[in-house]
Design an enzyme around this catalytic site. Sequence first.
Site, PDB file in Angstrom:
ATOM      1  CG  HIS A 167      -2.187   0.807   1.001  1.00 48.17           C
ATOM      2  ND1 HIS A 167      -2.243   1.907   0.167  1.00 48.17           N
ATOM      3  CD2 HIS A 167      -3.439   0.677   1.526  1.00 48.17           C
ATOM      4  CE1 HIS A 167      -3.467   2.416   0.190  1.00 48.17           C
ATOM      5  NE2 HIS A 167      -4.205   1.691   1.009  1.00 48.17           N
ATOM      6  CG  ASP A 397     -12.273  -8.074 -22.118  1.00 44.13           C
ATOM      7  OD1 ASP A 397     -11.592  -9.132 -22.131  1.00 44.13           O
ATOM      8  OD2 ASP A 397     -13.189  -7.853 -22.924  1.00 44.13           O
TER       9      ASP A 397
END
Length: 454
Positions: A167, A397
Amino acid sequence: MKLHIIETTRVTPAADSDSVLNSANSLTIPLTFFDLPWLLFHPVKRIFFYKLTESTREHFHSIILPKLKHSLSLVLRNYLPLTGHITWEPNEPKPSIVVYPNDAVLVTIAESEADFSHLSGYGQRPLSELHALLPKLPVSDDSATAFSIQITLFPNQGFSIGVAAHHAVLDGKTSSTFIKAWAQICKQELDNIPENLTPSYDRSLIKDPTGLDEKMIELVRSLKEDKTNIRSLTSLPASELGDDVVLATLVLSRDDIERLREQVKNVSPSLHLSTFVIAYAYAWSCFVKARGGNGERSVSFLFVGDFRDRLDPKLPGNYFGNCMFPVGCYNRKAAEFMEEKGFVTAVEILSDLVKGLSSRKIETIADTFVEGFGFQSWSTQFGTVAGSTRLGVYEADFGWGRPVKVDVVSIDQGEAISMAERRDELGGVEIGMCLKKTEMDMVMSFFNNNGLQN
């Protein structure tokens, strides 16, 4: 669940004549005061599930996997920090991301015999089975890995891509942009990523006239249990989770959001009734009600807002790193959210917090983090949010269709929820929760009350 690790491979950035790296140098990117608060936190872990019934072992290893590896190598030319490590040299005042010429992203290739439809569904799923689909992210006192990937085949069912990200290296917006860039290169067989997905590393845009770096480093040191090695990069102790912990995804349709919005419209015409406010308020009130107990107990919640557009000068939308400002509501009585108007109360609080975000002064960010971390230690419930409905996680995708499901598994550390846009409906929201099964049953019962359907 049986999982077979097939290999762990290193994927290096493809050769690039314009690269800032060569065999004789390294790339160093100092962490900013936006990055430093997350230095000791556990990695952000997300799984993308892709349904593909023709994914036989032969098709996976001969077509899918080579394409994923090749496109990853290409996209890493623009995302070099993901191949590196965080280090904190003795002569440096703060940690940096360091990348050497031969650095790479570790990619684990695995195969699972589990039921793909169940694990990629919306119902309650054992946390341990989801963790099996995620890679390790090695961290030691001296070095913290930036990013790792696990690609898991479910023969004749589909495959998953699990990512673990430090993070302190990147926030949700940067992580999501990287995944979409990787997917676009893979699907369209591009050599280079579009400009809007190309990251900006200009740290000079972030000004620190009031010594925020030093304040954030003091904050990080205050979180450490071991004060003997103040430069240690080892993560904070992880929460111990039992076998009865499950992850589930609750859904609010666009109509659900609108019905909830109608419930509070008449309270005050000045309320900020965004989809985020409505969804978080509803989830939080259900969460507190499900926990029950003494109404006098202390509860707190917060969220972080993207600050790229709020700085002066503004940061580019493709800025690589963290740029989030925390805002929260602390030390409230649980009874405020357990009673009938608990949802309305949560909306009022969140509305004020969101509206006030634009007026926050960057000079106060360190004190704001200190306040939030302080209340976390003794609140009986401390809610946070991972993700956003604006990240577009379902746009990833790779050429075999959009993911059928995306889960943020790292919400198991603490009492966080995850939030994302609904996959198949504009304006809907998916809310992930990770709880013991008995408490999850209670949350889902409250959540599906009020005429809402999950």
